[in-house]
Design a protein around this motif. Sequence first.
Motif, PDB file in Angstrom:
ATOM      1  N   SER A 106       3.296   7.569   2.641  1.00  0.00           N
ATOM      2  CA  SER A 106       4.528   8.295   2.931  1.00  0.00           C
ATOM      3  C   SER A 106       5.426   7.493   3.867  1.00  0.00           C
ATOM      4  O   SER A 106       6.651   7.480   3.716  1.00  0.00           O
ATOM      5  N   SER A 107       4.829   6.781   4.836  1.00  0.00           N
ATOM      6  CA  SER A 107       5.633   5.992   5.775  1.00  0.00           C
ATOM      7  C   SER A 107       6.318   4.830   5.071  1.00  0.00           C
ATOM      8  O   SER A 107       7.462   4.488   5.381  1.00  0.00           O
ATOM      9  N   ALA A 108       5.636   4.214   4.097  1.00  0.00           N
ATOM     10  CA  ALA A 108       6.260   3.123   3.335  1.00  0.00           C
ATOM     11  C   ALA A 108       7.451   3.630   2.534  1.00  0.00           C
ATOM     12  O   ALA A 108       8.472   2.953   2.400  1.00  0.00           O
ATOM     13  N   ILE A 109       7.334   4.847   2.017  1.00  0.00           N
ATOM     14  CA  ILE A 109       8.443   5.431   1.252  1.00  0.00           C
ATOM     15  C   ILE A 109       9.611   5.752   2.180  1.00  0.00           C
ATOM     16  O   ILE A 109      10.774   5.520   1.829  1.00  0.00           O
ATOM     17  N   ARG A 110       9.334   6.252   3.368  1.00  0.00           N
ATOM     18  CA  ARG A 110      10.415   6.534   4.326  1.00  0.00           C
ATOM     19  C   ARG A 110      11.152   5.240   4.694  1.00  0.00           C
ATOM     20  O   ARG A 110      12.381   5.238   4.835  1.00  0.00           O
ATOM     21  N   THR A 111      10.410   4.153   4.840  1.00  0.00           N
ATOM     22  CA  THR A 111      11.024   2.858   5.158  1.00  0.00           C
ATOM     23  C   THR A 111      11.934   2.406   4.027  1.00  0.00           C
ATOM     24  O   THR A 111      13.056   1.936   4.253  1.00  0.00           O
ATOM     25  N   ALA A 112      11.467   2.529   2.784  1.00  0.00           N
ATOM     26  CA  ALA A 112      12.278   2.138   1.626  1.00  0.00           C
ATOM     27  C   ALA A 112      13.521   3.019   1.500  1.00  0.00           C
ATOM     28  O   ALA A 112      14.608   2.533   1.154  1.00  0.00           O
ATOM     29  N   LEU A 113      13.378   4.298   1.801  1.00  0.00           N
ATOM     30  CA  LEU A 113      14.530   5.208   1.770  1.00  0.00           C
ATOM     31  C   LEU A 113      15.583   4.788   2.787  1.00  0.00           C
ATOM     32  O   LEU A 113      16.783   4.763   2.483  1.00  0.00           O
ATOM     33  N   ALA A 114      15.135   4.484   3.994  1.00  0.00           N
ATOM     34  CA  ALA A 114      16.065   4.082   5.053  1.00  0.00           C
ATOM     35  C   ALA A 114      16.813   2.809   4.676  1.00  0.00           C
ATOM     36  O   ALA A 114      17.977   2.618   5.057  1.00  0.00           O
ATOM     37  N   ALA A 115      16.162   1.943   3.892  1.00  0.00           N
ATOM     38  CA  ALA A 115      16.792   0.686   3.472  1.00  0.00           C
ATOM     39  C   ALA A 115      17.642   0.855   2.218  1.00  0.00           C
ATOM     40  O   ALA A 115      18.326  -0.084   1.805  1.00  0.00           O
TER      41      ALA A 115
ATOM     42  N   LEU B 118      14.642   1.508  -6.032  1.00  0.00           N
ATOM     43  CA  LEU B 118      13.714   0.992  -7.028  1.00  0.00           C
ATOM     44  C   LEU B 118      12.299   1.001  -6.447  1.00  0.00           C
ATOM     45  O   LEU B 118      11.335   1.364  -7.129  1.00  0.00           O
ATOM     46  N   ALA B 119      12.179   0.596  -5.186  1.00  0.00           N
ATOM     47  CA  ALA B 119      10.876   0.634  -4.516  1.00  0.00           C
ATOM     48  C   ALA B 119      10.410   2.073  -4.336  1.00  0.00           C
ATOM     49  O   ALA B 119       9.231   2.384  -4.548  1.00  0.00           O
ATOM     50  N   VAL B 120      11.322   2.955  -3.949  1.00  0.00           N
ATOM     51  CA  VAL B 120      10.973   4.369  -3.763  1.00  0.00           C
ATOM     52  C   VAL B 120      10.405   4.940  -5.060  1.00  0.00           C
ATOM     53  O   VAL B 120       9.380   5.631  -5.063  1.00  0.00           O
ATOM     54  N   GLU B 121      11.070   4.643  -6.170  1.00  0.00           N
ATOM     55  CA  GLU B 121      10.628   5.178  -7.463  1.00  0.00           C
ATOM     56  C   GLU B 121       9.255   4.626  -7.847  1.00  0.00           C
ATOM     57  O   GLU B 121       8.424   5.347  -8.397  1.00  0.00           O
ATOM     58  N   ARG B 122       9.000   3.351  -7.555  1.00  0.00           N
ATOM     59  CA  ARG B 122       7.687   2.766  -7.846  1.00  0.00           C
ATOM     60  C   ARG B 122       6.598   3.431  -7.010  1.00  0.00           C
ATOM     61  O   ARG B 122       5.499   3.691  -7.495  1.00  0.00           O
ATOM     62  N   LEU B 123       6.892   3.697  -5.748  1.00  0.00           N
ATOM     63  CA  LEU B 123       5.891   4.263  -4.844  1.00  0.00           C
ATOM     64  C   LEU B 123       5.610   5.731  -5.141  1.00  0.00           C
ATOM     65  O   LEU B 123       4.469   6.200  -5.020  1.00  0.00           O
ATOM     66  N   LEU B 124       6.658   6.463  -5.528  1.00  0.00           N
ATOM     67  CA  LEU B 124       6.487   7.880  -5.844  1.00  0.00           C
ATOM     68  C   LEU B 124       5.957   8.108  -7.262  1.00  0.00           C
ATOM     69  O   LEU B 124       5.304   9.114  -7.541  1.00  0.00           O
ATOM     70  N   GLY B 125       6.300   7.185  -8.157  1.00  0.00           N
ATOM     71  CA  GLY B 125       5.997   7.399  -9.558  1.00  0.00           C
ATOM     72  C   GLY B 125       7.060   8.224 -10.259  1.00  0.00           C
ATOM     73  O   GLY B 125       6.904   8.624 -11.411  1.00  0.00           O
ATOM     74  N   ARG B 126       8.178   8.458  -9.579  1.00  0.00           N
ATOM     75  CA  ARG B 126       9.300   9.242 -10.109  1.00  0.00           C
ATOM     76  C   ARG B 126      10.482   8.990  -9.184  1.00  0.00           C
ATOM     77  O   ARG B 126      10.307   8.520  -8.054  1.00  0.00           O
TER      78      ARG B 126
ATOM     79  N   THR C 170       0.847  -1.182   0.000  1.00  0.00           N
ATOM     80  CA  THR C 170       0.000   0.000   0.000  1.00  0.00           C
ATOM     81  C   THR C 170       0.886   1.237   0.000  1.00  0.00           C
ATOM     82  O   THR C 170       1.746   1.401   0.867  1.00  0.00           O
ATOM     83  N   VAL C 171       0.669   2.105  -0.973  1.00  0.00           N
ATOM     84  CA  VAL C 171       1.503   3.304  -1.095  1.00  0.00           C
ATOM     85  C   VAL C 171       1.157   4.284   0.021  1.00  0.00           C
ATOM     86  O   VAL C 171      -0.006   4.623   0.235  1.00  0.00           O
TER      87      VAL C 171
END
Length: 330
Positions: A170-179, A183-191, A167-168
């Motif tokens: 902001s918290s999921a994106i922060r988790t992917a950034l920390a890791a 590639l996951a960040v780009e999928r979740l943001l769309g950019r 599920t997209v």
Amino acid sequence: MTKVLHSIDELKSELGSNEQLVVSVGFFDGVHKGHQSLIKTLLQEAEKGNKRSVIITMDEHPSRVLGGDGGQVPLLTSQAERLRLLRAAGADFLLVLTFDRALSEMSAEQFLQPLIELGLNELVLGYDNRFGHNSQRLSQEEFDTQIRAMGLTLRRVKPFVIDGEVTVSSSAIRTALAAGDFLAVERLLGRPYSLEGEVAKGRQIGRSIGYPTANLFLDDAEVLLPKTGVYIAEVMYGGEQYKAMGYLGSSPTVTGSMQGEQRFEAFLLDFKGDIYGEEIEVYLRLYLRGDIRFGTLEELKQQLTQDEVRTRNFFKQQGLSDTNRTKLWN
């Protein structure tokens, strides 16, 4: 073209008589795929009902003003970038309100009533959005009942799910950034995830070993920084997009410390020129490796050469990303 406004009075002055409004309210940190889905629904509802579309957001994240036990939430986008992305959506109006104590103490009804008087009759909200003073004490059902009791149509947009499981948010994106999972960040943001700021003069150590870098003075200290290390990146400068390597860290080979002040540097491939004092935006495509303290500058140079080979190979296979913000909304 979206008109940016800063008060209800400004919005009132832009509207004719008997106009109907459909509104979305949120902070929209990151303006990710979930937000994009919500705002597309807003625009569809406006077109279908011949209504004016209004995106309402705040200048400051509530955690910056209210504090609380959770502390301040690290942001995915600077205010400037967030507003640029929201403007590109193509709503009639982007209403940016000052989030202060007075606004934070308004109930949802108090917040919406002036908008109803201007013609608001439909709200489009995310699946878990409840706004207004003490709204978090209400269940979603209680909140929704309260909104509909004001005579408003309320449309909830379902969670935006990627790959059938993520599920997209902001918290999921922060988790992917920390890791470091870009590639996951780009999928979740769309950019691609990006940082922006002014190029400042650095130590010029990189220049001495054949890797001159643009040292980025970040515009917004509240924006979340990714993990330290070396990145495959792209730099947008002067309307042109350049392949690059990026580095975030304390330059331990030079400073002798892994704990020093962090800075971001970008080495633009096949670029010659002086861009000191210029504004650039850096898109992070892939995390290459962690920060390393080398024994000598020659060892650092050898590693950078290997990093450059991997970076050039990446772009041969992947090419440059599409950074056209408008296309996010197509």
